[in-house]
Design a protein around this motif. Structure first.
Motif, PDB file in Angstrom:
ATOM      1  N   SER A   1       0.837  -1.203   0.000  1.00 43.89           N
ATOM      2  CA  SER A   1       0.000   0.000   0.000  1.00 43.89           C
ATOM      3  C   SER A   1       0.877   1.261   0.000  1.00 43.89           C
ATOM      4  N   PRO A   2       0.357   2.377  -0.553  1.00 48.03           N
ATOM      5  CA  PRO A   2       1.148   3.628  -0.596  1.00 48.03           C
ATOM      6  C   PRO A   2       1.597   4.072   0.802  1.00 48.03           C
ATOM      7  N   GLU A   3       0.718   3.864   1.842  1.00 47.99           N
ATOM      8  CA  GLU A   3       1.084   4.298   3.208  1.00 47.99           C
ATOM      9  C   GLU A   3       2.327   3.534   3.702  1.00 47.99           C
ATOM     10  N   ILE A   4       2.276   2.200   3.504  1.00 49.72           N
ATOM     11  CA  ILE A   4       3.406   1.366   3.970  1.00 49.72           C
ATOM     12  C   ILE A   4       4.660   1.714   3.165  1.00 49.72           C
ATOM     13  N   SER A   5       4.521   1.912   1.849  1.00 42.80           N
ATOM     14  CA  SER A   5       5.663   2.272   0.992  1.00 42.80           C
ATOM     15  C   SER A   5       6.331   3.543   1.510  1.00 42.80           C
ATOM     16  N   GLN A   6       5.477   4.531   1.808  1.00 42.89           N
ATOM     17  CA  GLN A   6       6.004   5.811   2.281  1.00 42.89           C
ATOM     18  C   GLN A   6       6.747   5.625   3.617  1.00 42.89           C
ATOM     19  N   GLU A   7       6.123   4.806   4.487  1.00 39.34           N
ATOM     20  CA  GLU A   7       6.703   4.535   5.814  1.00 39.34           C
ATOM     21  C   GLU A   7       8.098   3.911   5.660  1.00 39.34           C
ATOM     22  N   LEU A   8       8.187   2.871   4.792  1.00 42.51           N
ATOM     23  CA  LEU A   8       9.460   2.173   4.570  1.00 42.51           C
ATOM     24  C   LEU A   8      10.509   3.141   4.020  1.00 42.51           C
ATOM     25  N   CYS A   9      10.109   3.969   3.059  1.00 42.40           N
ATOM     26  CA  CYS A   9      11.061   4.913   2.447  1.00 42.40           C
ATOM     27  C   CYS A   9      11.547   5.957   3.444  1.00 42.40           C
ATOM     28  N   GLN A  10      10.659   6.367   4.342  1.00 45.98           N
ATOM     29  CA  GLN A  10      11.061   7.345   5.374  1.00 45.98           C
ATOM     30  C   GLN A  10      12.122   6.728   6.300  1.00 45.98           C
ATOM     31  N   VAL A  11      11.860   5.458   6.689  1.00 50.33           N
ATOM     32  CA  VAL A  11      12.822   4.778   7.591  1.00 50.33           C
ATOM     33  C   VAL A  11      14.168   4.606   6.875  1.00 50.33           C
ATOM     34  N   LEU A  12      14.134   4.277   5.567  1.00 51.66           N
ATOM     35  CA  LEU A  12      15.368   4.093   4.784  1.00 51.66           C
ATOM     36  C   LEU A  12      16.213   5.358   4.764  1.00 51.66           C
ATOM     37  N   GLN A  13      15.549   6.516   4.823  1.00 45.55           N
ATOM     38  CA  GLN A  13      16.267   7.792   4.715  1.00 45.55           C
ATOM     39  C   GLN A  13      16.792   8.289   6.070  1.00 45.55           C
ATOM     40  N   GLN A  14      16.403   7.578   7.168  1.00 47.00           N
ATOM     41  CA  GLN A  14      16.891   7.979   8.494  1.00 47.00           C
ATOM     42  C   GLN A  14      18.325   7.501   8.687  1.00 47.00           C
ATOM     43  N   PRO A  15      19.137   8.244   9.463  1.00 47.03           N
ATOM     44  CA  PRO A  15      20.544   7.829   9.631  1.00 47.03           C
ATOM     45  C   PRO A  15      20.701   6.578  10.531  1.00 47.03           C
ATOM     46  N   ASP A  16      19.754   6.326  11.451  1.00 48.61           N
ATOM     47  CA  ASP A  16      19.913   5.228  12.427  1.00 48.61           C
ATOM     48  C   ASP A  16      19.604   3.870  11.786  1.00 48.61           C
ATOM     49  N   VAL A  17      20.658   3.073  11.620  1.00 49.47           N
ATOM     50  CA  VAL A  17      20.522   1.755  10.965  1.00 49.47           C
ATOM     51  C   VAL A  17      19.711   0.787  11.835  1.00 49.47           C
ATOM     52  N   LYS A  18      19.830   0.946  13.156  1.00 47.64           N
ATOM     53  CA  LYS A  18      19.115   0.035  14.066  1.00 47.64           C
ATOM     54  C   LYS A  18      17.600   0.142  13.866  1.00 47.64           C
ATOM     55  N   VAL A  19      17.133   1.372  13.665  1.00 44.66           N
ATOM     56  CA  VAL A  19      15.696   1.603  13.421  1.00 44.66           C
ATOM     57  C   VAL A  19      15.276   0.870  12.155  1.00 44.66           C
ATOM     58  N   LEU A  20      16.128   0.953  11.123  1.00 43.36           N
ATOM     59  CA  LEU A  20      15.827   0.288   9.848  1.00 43.36           C
ATOM     60  C   LEU A  20      15.747  -1.233  10.044  1.00 43.36           C
ATOM     61  N   LYS A  21      16.730  -1.797  10.759  1.00 45.02           N
ATOM     62  CA  LYS A  21      16.751  -3.259  10.971  1.00 45.02           C
ATOM     63  C   LYS A  21      15.470  -3.719  11.674  1.00 45.02           C
ATOM     64  N   ASN A  22      15.079  -3.008  12.723  1.00 46.14           N
ATOM     65  CA  ASN A  22      13.855  -3.371  13.463  1.00 46.14           C
ATOM     66  C   ASN A  22      12.615  -3.226  12.574  1.00 46.14           C
ATOM     67  N   TYR A  23      12.598  -2.128  11.780  1.00 49.54           N
ATOM     68  CA  TYR A  23      11.433  -1.882  10.921  1.00 49.54           C
ATOM     69  C   TYR A  23      11.312  -2.982   9.862  1.00 49.54           C
ATOM     70  N   ILE A  24      12.442  -3.325   9.233  1.00 50.78           N
ATOM     71  CA  ILE A  24      12.436  -4.342   8.164  1.00 50.78           C
ATOM     72  C   ILE A  24      11.913  -5.673   8.713  1.00 50.78           C
ATOM     73  N   LYS A  25      12.324  -6.018   9.938  1.00 53.03           N
ATOM     74  CA  LYS A  25      11.855  -7.282  10.538  1.00 53.03           C
ATOM     75  C   LYS A  25      10.334  -7.249  10.702  1.00 53.03           C
ATOM     76  N   ALA A  26       9.837  -6.147  11.250  1.00 46.43           N
ATOM     77  CA  ALA A  26       8.378  -6.003  11.448  1.00 46.43           C
ATOM     78  C   ALA A  26       7.657  -5.999  10.095  1.00 46.43           C
ATOM     79  N   PHE A  27       8.267  -5.339   9.090  1.00 46.32           N
ATOM     80  CA  PHE A  27       7.694  -5.235   7.744  1.00 46.32           C
ATOM     81  C   PHE A  27       7.456  -6.638   7.165  1.00 46.32           C
ATOM     82  N   PHE A  28       8.467  -7.502   7.262  1.00 44.01           N
ATOM     83  CA  PHE A  28       8.326  -8.844   6.664  1.00 44.01           C
ATOM     84  C   PHE A  28       7.469  -9.768   7.529  1.00 44.01           C
ATOM     85  N   GLN A  29       7.478  -9.548   8.841  1.00 42.44           N
ATOM     86  CA  GLN A  29       6.577 -10.342   9.691  1.00 42.44           C
ATOM     87  C   GLN A  29       5.120 -10.076   9.306  1.00 42.44           C
TER      88      GLN A  29
END
Length: 971
Positions: free
Chosen positions: A939-967
């Motif tokens: 969905s566009p909302e989830i896409s936007q959410e993922l892209c926002q996290v990708l652009q953040q400097p904190d890699v740990k946030v991305l790792k946690n988000y990606i895990k939740a995304f695929f779960q």
């Protein structure tokens, strides 16, 4: 007589196949019949009728019928009609009634199976259909011995189904079992206990086997029923009277053990144990010396151990509550058992002694926690010490040359005693040191006339002090403490009293083990080194008549020399000349047995290397000594390799290859002597190792026995890369060429670490060579992976998996070593082919270890080639293949996000996406939002959410988000 009424209609022909001696045709028919009866809605009823009427005398048929019935109850009970369930109950009761009337009981295996079926029926029906289960059985069997036997077996089977903690149960079964136990406590346990009392009383003279069974049942049930029903005067007096009956005493002891072991309030537990002890003591059971039945004493020792450990537990609980009065009383009760503990601990039978070690260990733990020890407690500690020292002693029957089960049991028992000794050292180190010193000194003064076991244990005790007394090995001989001087005195005595000449292998071994355990002693008193060296080198050590001693001494000698190499300068050449014959390669045609095995010789070569390298001789002398050590190996190698090339017989080929491998292994082992400070170059040994390389490398092209030869030469190359550094490089291309010829998956898998080691160590120095060898190696790997294998050949599948992992690790080493040019110069077609295998490894193979490596490589390739000035066409490749891999891999059903290894893979996958964003910036975000994620129906909302996290400097946030995304995506 058999109970008989109507005959059930059964397939008589099929029943013939139940006999173990029946031929295969009948057995097959019987199995088919069994399946038919199991699965049928009502055909099994013929088995029920056969059991109820007792028309079959054949034991196998009866067993068969019970098996069919068992299957119905276990797997189909809920689907049976009320009438069929009633039929099962009636069948069991009729069968039981038959047992009461039969003159002879059924065979035990049938009674056990019947008990299982009774127990299964009970579990299914007690809470609902058959609440009077026990009353029905008890009213039927009364005190009929055949009936009582089935009743007791059924109770044991019920324990296995409902209580036994060793059997795994589902949560539903555990809930059901709890309900059953609660209902039994409410409805029938007092009646069952009464029945046990009656059985124990009625049968103790006439049917001891039934009484023993009943005692076992009481022991099983006591853990979860009201203890007062059992632990009362009437019951305990009956049990104690049975402790005096020869056939019953062991089971009675076990039953009392279970009573004592029951969890309860600490004050009540102390009272129970004390009252039991008083009765046992007044009945004379504490007079251990007068009891001759060792089997009973082993059980009694276990009972005393249980009582002692229960008191320790009570004391520990009470001490925590601060209840001074009850704590003191429990400690007093504990102390009063120590005389009995000591009698059992020192008993000549090791089983009796071993059974009390637990109580002894915990008693010492209690003493360790007390602020101050009384004189009596110190006396107890000394008595335990003496008992342990006595029991550590070997007996005459111990077979040192051919150790069997009895010897293994004594070794285990010795380990338990060592635990006691360590605990004694914690409680009272001064007392232990003094006691060992006394025993050791007395024995060493008279070692010539003492028995071997006395001498061995005296030296053993000195050895054991090393671990028991808290100090690092060096600290045993530093500082001016009583301990230091005591240990130093004992070591001085050990190495100067001549005990190393004692003619028994156990004493010889203990002497050398102790010398090496306290090798730091010789730094303090180096004047003893010559004597000990001679012991190592002559018939007391390396030339002892026992192969076991020689083997162990070879290892211990290498450790001794490593520690004391700075003190060896004066003896180096003497030692080398004395061990010369032990360094010879034994060719296969030699008929005589070598003093040392080839494994033992490895230690000798290492020792020789350490002596040469660490000596204070000038470089020329070291060079000459190392050459004289290695030259015979090279000469023998050339000779044996020539022989191997001419040999046609398989067995002789294998023997020669084995010998060649040993020669390489020995040469390799000498290089262990070089440390970083002391390089091969500084010792002038580069040339001799280069000669070794030149001598050994031709073996790589030997057409026979390739596996062992390649393996040994490859290991030698690994060592030389460490020791010789760039001097080894000229040999690598030829060696690689040989190793890549006609190679199997296993050869490649073992070759890759060598190339990876060279890559990581020499980096750009080996870049030209790597560019040359890269594609031949990769193609050899592809070919090995593509070879067909049998579907069920697990070994081949595992070999391929390991090779695939090695391949990816190799690519990772290259990309991670800053040698971009190695892959970049392979031509566009080859690069694409290799990178596709990385994509495939990341997505297609359910192997998280390999997948993780692949994502690390992909991330590195994006970093190297994915920027504005990267490789032409690579950005396109990123969007077409790498980005999809980052989503497709985690979406696979085999990608298990509850597995820790897989989560690490996902982290690398997230880092790859991060690296793409780093290199491609907003263009990548646009691609995800407009093209790729919509194609995955995100969905566009989830896409936007993922892209926002990708652009953040904190890699740990991305790792946690990606895990939740695929779960979420996998739900």
């Amino acid at each position: 007589m058999a109970c008989q009424s109507v005959a059930a209609v059964m397939d008589e022909q099929a029943l013939l196949g139940l006999n173990p001696n029946a031929d295969a045709r009948y057995r097959h028919r019987a199995m088919a019949y069994f399946e038919q009866l199991k699965e049928s809605q009502d055909a099994w009823e013929v088995c029920a009728e056969a059991l109820a009427t007792g028309i079959y005398n054949d034991d196998h048929v009866k067993f068969f019928c019970f098996q069919v019935l068992e299957h119905q109850i276990k797997f189909r009970h809920a689907g049976l009609s009320a009438g069929q369930q009633q039929l099962i109950r009636e069948t069991l009761m009729k069968w039981l009634q038959c047992q009461l009337m039969n003159a002879q009981p059924e065979k035990p295996f049938i009674r056990n199976k019947a008990a299982q079926v009774f127990a299964l029926t009970f579990v299914m029906e007690y809470l609902t259909l058959w609440p009077k289960f026990f009353f029905d059985i008890l009213s039927l069997v009364g005190l009929n011995p055949h009936g009582v036997d089935v009743y007791l077996r059924t109770l044991m089977a019920i324990d296995a189904e409902v209580v036994d903690r060793d059997i795994l149960h589902s949560p539903d079964e555990m809930r059901r079992n709890s309900l059953i136990k609660d209902s039994m406590r409410e409805q029938c346990i007092p009646h069952l206990v009464e029945s046990w009392f009656q059985i124990l009383q009625a049968y103790q003279r006439s049917h001891p086997e039934l009484t023993c069974q009943c005692l076992e049942v009481v022991g099983l049930f006591v853990s979860w029923i009201d203890l007062n029903l059992i632990a009362n005067d009437r019951f305990v007096n009956l049990l104690l009277s049975q402790m005096s009956v020869e056939e019953l005493r062991e089971e009675a002891c076990d039953c009392l053990f279970e009573i004592v072991n029951k969890g309860m309030d600490p004050v009540d537990k102390t009272k129970l144990v004390e009252s039991l002890c008083q009765v046992l003591q007044s009945a004379g059971f504490f007079n251990v010396e007068q009891e001759e039945d060792v089997d009973f004493l082993a059980k009694f020792s276990r009972l005393v151990n249980g009582m002692g450990q229960s008191l320790v537990l009570s004391w520990t609980k009470l001490a925590k509550t601060g209840n001074v009065k009850d704590t003191a009383e429990t400690l007093q009760a504990l102390e009063s058992k120590v005389p009995l503990l000591l009698q059992l601990l020192v008993h000549e039978d090791d089983d009796i002694s071993a059974n009390i070690v637990g109580f002894c260990y915990e008693y010492l733990h209690v003493l360790k926690q007390l602020p101050q020890l009384t004189d009596q407690q110190k006396t107890n500690i000394e008595a335990i010490m003496l008992a342990v020292m006595k029991k550590l002693t070997y007996d005459d029957e111990y077979n040192f040359e051919n150790e069997g089960e009895d010897e293994a049991m004594f070794v285990e028992y010795r380990k338990q005693l060592k635990m006691l000794l360590d605990r004694l050292a914690q409680v009272c180190p001064e007392l232990l040191l003094e006691a060992v010193r006394r025993v050791f000194t007395n024995t060493m003064q008279n070692w010539q006339t003492a028995q071997f076991m006395e001498v061995e244990v005296a030296v053993r005790l000195l050895y054991m002090l090393g671990e028991a007394l808290p100090a690092s090995h060096g600290a045993h001989f530093s500082g001016d403490t009583a301990k230091t001087s005591a240990l130093q005195d004992m070591m001085r005595t050990l190495v100067s009293c001549g005990v190393s000449s004692y003619q028994h292998s156990s004493v010889s071994l203990e002497f050398f083990e102790t010398v090496v355990r306290y090798d730091k002693f010789f730094i303090v008193e180096p004047q003893h080194i010559p004597n000990v060296l001679m012991a190592f080198l002559d018939q007391r050590g390396l030339r002892h008549n026992s192969p076991k001693v020689r083997s162990r001494v070879a290892y211990l000698f290498s450790r001794f020399i490593k520690t004391l190499h700075k003190h060896m300068n004066a003896f180096i050449e003497d030692i080398l000349s004395r061990i010369q014959d032990l360094l010879e390669l034994a060719p296969p045609e030699n008929g005589f047995l070598a003093l040392l095995t080839s494994d033992d010789q490895l230690f000798m070569f290492e020792t020789a290397g350490v002596l040469i390298v660490n000596g204070e001789s000038p470089v020329e002398r070291k060079q000459a000594l190392m050459r004289s050590l290695l030259l015979p190996l090279m000469d023998a190698f050339r000779l044996l390799l020539a022989k191997l090339l001419q040999e046609t017989e398989d067995e002789r080929q294998a023997a020669l290859a084995d010998c060649l491998s040993h020669a390489v292994g020995f040469a390799s082992r000498t290089s262990k002597a070089f440390s970083n400070k002391q390089t091969v170059k500084q010792c002038g040994c580069t040339e001799v190792y280069r000669d070794c390389l030149q001598t050994f490398l031709p073996a790589l092209s030997c057409p026979v026995q390739r596996g062992p030869l390649r393996s040994s030469v490859r290991s030698f190359l690994h060592r030389m890369i460490i020791c010789m550094e760039e001097e080894v490089l000229p040999f690598v291309p030829a060696a690689s060429e040989h190793m890549l010829k006609d190679c199997e998956a296993k050869d490649l898998q073992e070759f890759i670490p060598l190339i990876s080691q060279i890559t990581a160590k020499f980096k750009s120095q080996v870049s030209p060579f790597l560019q040359q060898v890269f594609m031949p190696l990769v193609l050899a790997i592809f070919e090995a992976l593509a070879r067909p294998a049998e579907d069920n050949d697990q070994a081949a599948a595992l070999e391929k998996q390991m090779l695939r992992r090695s391949y990816f690790t190799f690519i990772q080493t290259i990309t991670g070593s800053g040698m971009n040019e190695v892959m970049a110069n392979q031509g566009a077609e080859n690069i694409e082919r290799v990178v596709f295998t990385i994509i495939q490894g990341a997505v297609d193979f359910p192997d998280p270890i390999a997948q993780k490596t692949c994502f690390i490589i992909l991330s590195k390739l994006v970093e190297l080639w994915g920027g504005k000035d990267g490789m032409v066409g690579f950005p396109d490749f990123i969007y077409k293949h790498i980005v999809p891999a980052c989503f497709l891999a985690p979406l696979k059903p085999t990608f298990d996000l509850s597995d820790a290894q897989t989560v690490l893979t996902l982290s690398e996958c997230a880092l790859t996406l991060k690296m793409i964003h780093l290199k491609r910036g907003p263009e990548f975000i646009q691609f995800l939002q407009q093209d790729y994620l919509p194609s995955l129906q995100v969905s566009p909302e989830i896409s936007q959410e993922l892209c926002q996290v990708l652009q953040q400097p904190d890699v740990k946030v991305l790792k946690n988000y990606i895990k939740a995304f695929f779960q979420r995506a996998k739900l």
